[in-house]
Design a protein around this motif. Structure first.
Motif, mmCIF file in Angstrom:
data_model
loop_
_atom_site.group_PDB
_atom_site.id
_atom_site.type_symbol
_atom_site.label_atom_id
_atom_site.label_comp_id
_atom_site.label_asym_id
_atom_site.label_seq_id
_atom_site.Cartn_x
_atom_site.Cartn_y
_atom_site.Cartn_z
ATOM 1 N N GLN A 34 0.831 -1.282 0.014
ATOM 2 C CA GLN A 34 0.048 0.127 -0.133
ATOM 3 C C GLN A 34 0.949 1.360 -0.167
ATOM 4 O OE1 GLN A 34 -3.418 -0.040 2.844
ATOM 5 N NE2 GLN A 34 -2.734 -2.308 3.155
ATOM 6 N N ILE A 35 2.013 1.286 0.004
ATOM 7 C CA ILE A 35 3.084 2.179 0.165
ATOM 8 C C ILE A 35 3.590 2.516 -1.050
ATOM 9 C CG2 ILE A 35 5.142 3.233 0.954
ATOM 10 C CD1 ILE A 35 4.694 1.395 3.705
ATOM 11 N N ASP A 36 3.693 3.853 -1.601
ATOM 12 C CA ASP A 36 4.006 4.213 -2.801
ATOM 13 C C ASP A 36 5.675 4.516 -2.528
ATOM 14 O OD1 ASP A 36 4.797 5.232 -5.430
ATOM 15 O OD2 ASP A 36 3.364 7.145 -5.098
ATOM 16 N N TRP A 37 6.342 3.467 -3.009
ATOM 17 C CA TRP A 37 7.779 3.438 -2.885
ATOM 18 C C TRP A 37 8.634 4.307 -3.743
ATOM 19 C CZ3 TRP A 37 9.130 2.292 1.718
ATOM 20 C CH2 TRP A 37 8.701 1.088 2.594
ATOM 21 N N ARG A 38 7.839 4.809 -4.868
ATOM 22 C CA ARG A 38 8.563 5.835 -5.840
ATOM 23 C C ARG A 38 8.779 7.222 -5.058
ATOM 24 N NH1 ARG A 38 3.705 5.479 -10.144
ATOM 25 N NH2 ARG A 38 2.697 5.905 -8.227
ATOM 26 N N ARG A 39 8.112 7.515 -3.775
ATOM 27 C CA ARG A 39 7.991 8.545 -3.296
ATOM 28 C C ARG A 39 9.046 8.342 -2.011
ATOM 29 N NH1 ARG A 39 2.809 11.994 -3.280
ATOM 30 N NH2 ARG A 39 4.471 13.634 -2.863
ATOM 31 N N PRO A 40 9.825 9.211 -1.500
ATOM 32 C CA PRO A 40 10.686 9.196 -0.471
ATOM 33 C C PRO A 40 10.216 8.772 0.810
ATOM 34 C CG PRO A 40 10.723 11.332 -1.140
ATOM 35 C CD PRO A 40 10.014 10.765 -2.145
ATOM 36 N N HIS A 41 10.805 8.085 1.532
ATOM 37 C CA HIS A 41 10.385 8.144 2.853
ATOM 38 C C HIS A 41 11.244 8.591 3.975
ATOM 39 C CE1 HIS A 41 13.081 4.459 2.150
ATOM 40 N NE2 HIS A 41 13.309 4.675 3.500
ATOM 41 N N ARG A 67 7.707 8.407 8.044
ATOM 42 C CA ARG A 67 6.612 9.257 6.969
ATOM 43 C C ARG A 67 6.790 8.524 5.707
ATOM 44 N NH1 ARG A 67 7.090 15.273 7.200
ATOM 45 N NH2 ARG A 67 9.085 15.007 6.513
ATOM 46 N N VAL A 68 5.480 7.982 5.277
ATOM 47 C CA VAL A 68 5.505 7.495 4.016
ATOM 48 C C VAL A 68 4.293 7.990 3.181
ATOM 49 C CG1 VAL A 68 6.590 5.368 4.814
ATOM 50 C CG2 VAL A 68 4.261 5.483 4.669
ATOM 51 N N TYR A 69 4.420 7.809 2.004
ATOM 52 C CA TYR A 69 3.150 7.988 1.086
ATOM 53 C C TYR A 69 2.465 6.868 0.491
ATOM 54 C CZ TYR A 69 5.416 12.691 0.909
ATOM 55 O OH TYR A 69 5.700 14.115 1.069
ATOM 56 N N THR A 70 1.123 6.994 0.564
ATOM 57 C CA THR A 70 0.534 5.733 0.121
ATOM 58 C C THR A 70 -0.215 5.864 -1.358
ATOM 59 O OG1 THR A 70 -1.676 6.597 0.592
ATOM 60 C CG2 THR A 70 -0.244 5.364 2.313
ATOM 61 N N HIS A 71 -0.538 4.783 -1.929
ATOM 62 C CA HIS A 71 -0.746 4.708 -3.644
ATOM 63 C C HIS A 71 -2.271 5.556 -3.267
ATOM 64 C CE1 HIS A 71 2.123 2.376 -5.166
ATOM 65 N NE2 HIS A 71 1.962 1.528 -4.261
ATOM 66 N N ASP A 72 -3.125 5.556 -2.243
ATOM 67 C CA ASP A 72 -4.376 6.245 -2.351
ATOM 68 C C ASP A 72 -4.029 7.818 -2.205
ATOM 69 O OD1 ASP A 72 -6.734 7.319 -1.590
ATOM 70 O OD2 ASP A 72 -6.746 6.517 0.535
ATOM 71 N N GLY A 73 -4.845 8.217 -3.486
ATOM 72 C CA GLY A 73 -4.684 9.888 -3.662
ATOM 73 C C GLY A 73 -5.062 10.757 -2.697
ATOM 74 N N GLY A 74 -6.065 10.133 -1.774
ATOM 75 C CA GLY A 74 -6.662 10.860 -0.752
ATOM 76 C C GLY A 74 -5.843 11.297 0.385
ATOM 77 N N ARG A 102 -0.102 10.189 20.766
ATOM 78 C CA ARG A 102 0.592 11.444 20.753
ATOM 79 C C ARG A 102 1.263 11.756 19.235
ATOM 80 N NH1 ARG A 102 2.294 13.222 25.685
ATOM 81 N NH2 ARG A 102 1.651 11.898 27.453
ATOM 82 N N THR A 103 1.410 10.701 18.522
ATOM 83 C CA THR A 103 1.847 10.994 17.294
ATOM 84 C C THR A 103 0.458 11.492 16.520
ATOM 85 O OG1 THR A 103 3.514 9.178 17.329
ATOM 86 C CG2 THR A 103 2.595 9.888 15.319
ATOM 87 N N TYR A 104 -0.577 11.053 16.616
ATOM 88 C CA TYR A 104 -1.745 11.616 16.044
ATOM 89 C C TYR A 104 -1.781 12.855 16.296
ATOM 90 C CZ TYR A 104 -6.241 12.405 13.995
ATOM 91 O OH TYR A 104 -7.364 12.994 13.522
ATOM 92 N N ASP A 105 -1.622 13.139 17.736
ATOM 93 C CA ASP A 105 -2.060 14.384 18.279
ATOM 94 C C ASP A 105 -1.052 15.669 17.667
ATOM 95 O OD1 ASP A 105 -3.461 16.362 20.027
ATOM 96 O OD2 ASP A 105 -1.559 16.410 21.206
ATOM 97 N N ARG A 106 0.310 15.354 17.294
ATOM 98 C CA ARG A 106 1.331 16.062 16.943
ATOM 99 C C ARG A 106 1.154 16.054 15.579
ATOM 100 N NH1 ARG A 106 4.087 18.343 14.373
ATOM 101 N NH2 ARG A 106 6.445 18.673 14.866
ATOM 102 N N PHE A 107 0.642 15.326 14.590
ATOM 103 C CA PHE A 107 0.788 15.467 13.152
ATOM 104 C C PHE A 107 -0.548 15.543 12.539
ATOM 105 C CE2 PHE A 107 4.776 13.545 14.459
ATOM 106 C CZ PHE A 107 5.669 14.246 13.316
ATOM 107 N N ARG A 108 -1.728 14.875 13.338
ATOM 108 C CA ARG A 108 -3.058 15.028 12.675
ATOM 109 C C ARG A 108 -3.066 14.096 11.298
ATOM 110 N NH1 ARG A 108 -6.866 16.075 16.548
ATOM 111 N NH2 ARG A 108 -5.723 17.451 18.206
ATOM 112 N N ARG A 109 -2.302 13.141 11.325
ATOM 113 C CA ARG A 109 -2.412 12.261 10.242
ATOM 114 C C ARG A 109 -2.557 10.857 10.597
ATOM 115 N NH1 ARG A 109 -2.947 15.306 5.981
ATOM 116 N NH2 ARG A 109 -2.257 13.480 4.790
ATOM 117 N N PRO A 110 -3.140 10.036 9.822
ATOM 118 C CA PRO A 110 -3.165 8.745 10.148
ATOM 119 C C PRO A 110 -1.587 7.945 10.502
ATOM 120 C CG PRO A 110 -4.487 9.247 7.894
ATOM 121 C CD PRO A 110 -3.546 10.119 8.498
#
Length: 337
Positions: A34-41, A67-74, A102-110
């Motif tokens: 599910q991770i888009d490995w074409r983009r840097p982590h 921090r990674v990017y997924t194939h889901d454009g959303g 704490r990670t979610y509270d800090r970044f507000r990301r999944p």
């Protein structure tokens, strides 16, 4: 032969950092797809350290926040909190939950919490933290892989094209040969020959050998035997990977330490002399191994750093080695020396 103290956390942290996509593919293949490995982590080490300080969670050597990017454009990007846990911990699930919120509270990301358990307790498999009160319920289920489940399949691990097959096998064989130096020497020599037989680039072979060498510690006498065999192997195959000037120097340092110990033993008692010889040889060996790691990461070792390595005690060498695996410069390791 003196027993060796095994170190598991440092090799895992370094392996995850250097070969994170391969790690994910081996242990968490569904997430890997599910991770888009074409983009840097990116490893968010400072952010994770701050979260730990804020929550009084303590310093966890093998924790990673990525921090990674997924194939889901959303989703632009998401976070992986990865833990490699090598021992039982009573409040482990609660700590994973604390890092997660704490990670979610800090970044507000999944956030995905992923755990690799490398301990040798078959029944310890924490995977959930939950509580409920007055009709309110909180629950976190986190993904867990137990390394000991791979123990019956070591032969399959050794045939894996993914480098973490060898890393996992090295860890399992280290646990299986605890207290049996002869068996560990045989297992380490086999892993070394398999590593040389792989069609991998030179740097990967060096990196993975350093990891195997770090976790599969041997008494100085058997290390000498192993390194002589490696030098012979490299001559036969016309390749030079891990047999280097630093390693030869380490071997000589161990031999000299053993000789000095034997000489002192004739004067003050053989047993005491052998122990001192082993200790001196082991300390010089650690110094030369650390020099090799520094050269691998940052190039030539400055004379001032070599002098500090030669004069350091075991505690200082271990502290520098732990810093080295996450440092981006020699200043971070040696404090601007």
């Amino acid at each position: 032969m003196a027993p060796t103290q095994d170190d598991y956390d440092t090799p895992w942290k370094d392996a995850v950092t250097r070969y994170f996509p391969a790690f994910m593919a081996f242990f968490f293949p569904q997430a890997h797809r599910q991770i888009d490995w074409r983009r840097p982590h990116d490893f968010l080490d400072q952010e994770l350290a701050q979260l730990a300080r804020d929550g009084e969670l303590g310093k966890r050597l093998a924790d990673r926040l990525v921090r990674v990017y997924t194939h889901d454009g959303g989703q632009r990007w998401v976070l992986i909190h990865l833990e490699v846990q090598g021992r039982r911990e009573r409040a482990f699930a609660e700590r994973i939950f604390s890092y997660h919120y704490r990670t979610y509270d800090r970044f507000r990301r999944p956030v995905a919490s992923l755990v690799l358990l490398t301990d040798d307790s078959p029944r310890w498999r924490p995977h959930r933290f939950c509580y409920q009160l007055f009709g309110c319920q909180i629950q976190l289920d986190f993904s867990v892989v137990k390394l000991s489940d791979y123990a019956p399949r070591i032969e399959q691990l050794l045939r894996q094209s993914n480098p973490f097959g060898l890393v996992a096998a090295a860890h399992l064989l280290t646990r299986q040969t605890r207290g049996d130096a002869a068996r560990r020497h045989a297992a380490k020599w086999r892993l070394t020959r398999l590593l040389y037989a792989r069609d991998w680039d030179k740097q990967r072979i060096i990196d993975l050998y350093v990891l195997i060498d770090w976790v599969m510690r041997l008494p100085p006498e058997l290390e000498l035997v192993l390194w002589r065999d490696i030098q012979t192997l490299e001559r036969e195959q016309a390749m030079r990977y891990v047999s280097s000037v630093e390693r030869i120097g380490m071997e000589k340092g161990r031999e000299e330490g053993l000789r000095e110990g034997r000489q002192e033993g004739r004067q003050e008692g053989r047993q005491e002399g052998r122990q001192e010889g082993r200790q001196e040889g082991r300390q010089e060996g650690r110094s030369e191994l650390l020099a090799l790691l520094i050269e691998t990461r940052f190039g030539s070792v400055p004379p001032a750093i070599r002098a500090r390595l030669a004069a350091a005690d075991t505690g200082e060498l271990d502290a520098w080695a732990r810093k080295l695996f996450s440092a981006t410069s020699l200043d971070e390791v040696f404090g601007g020396a």
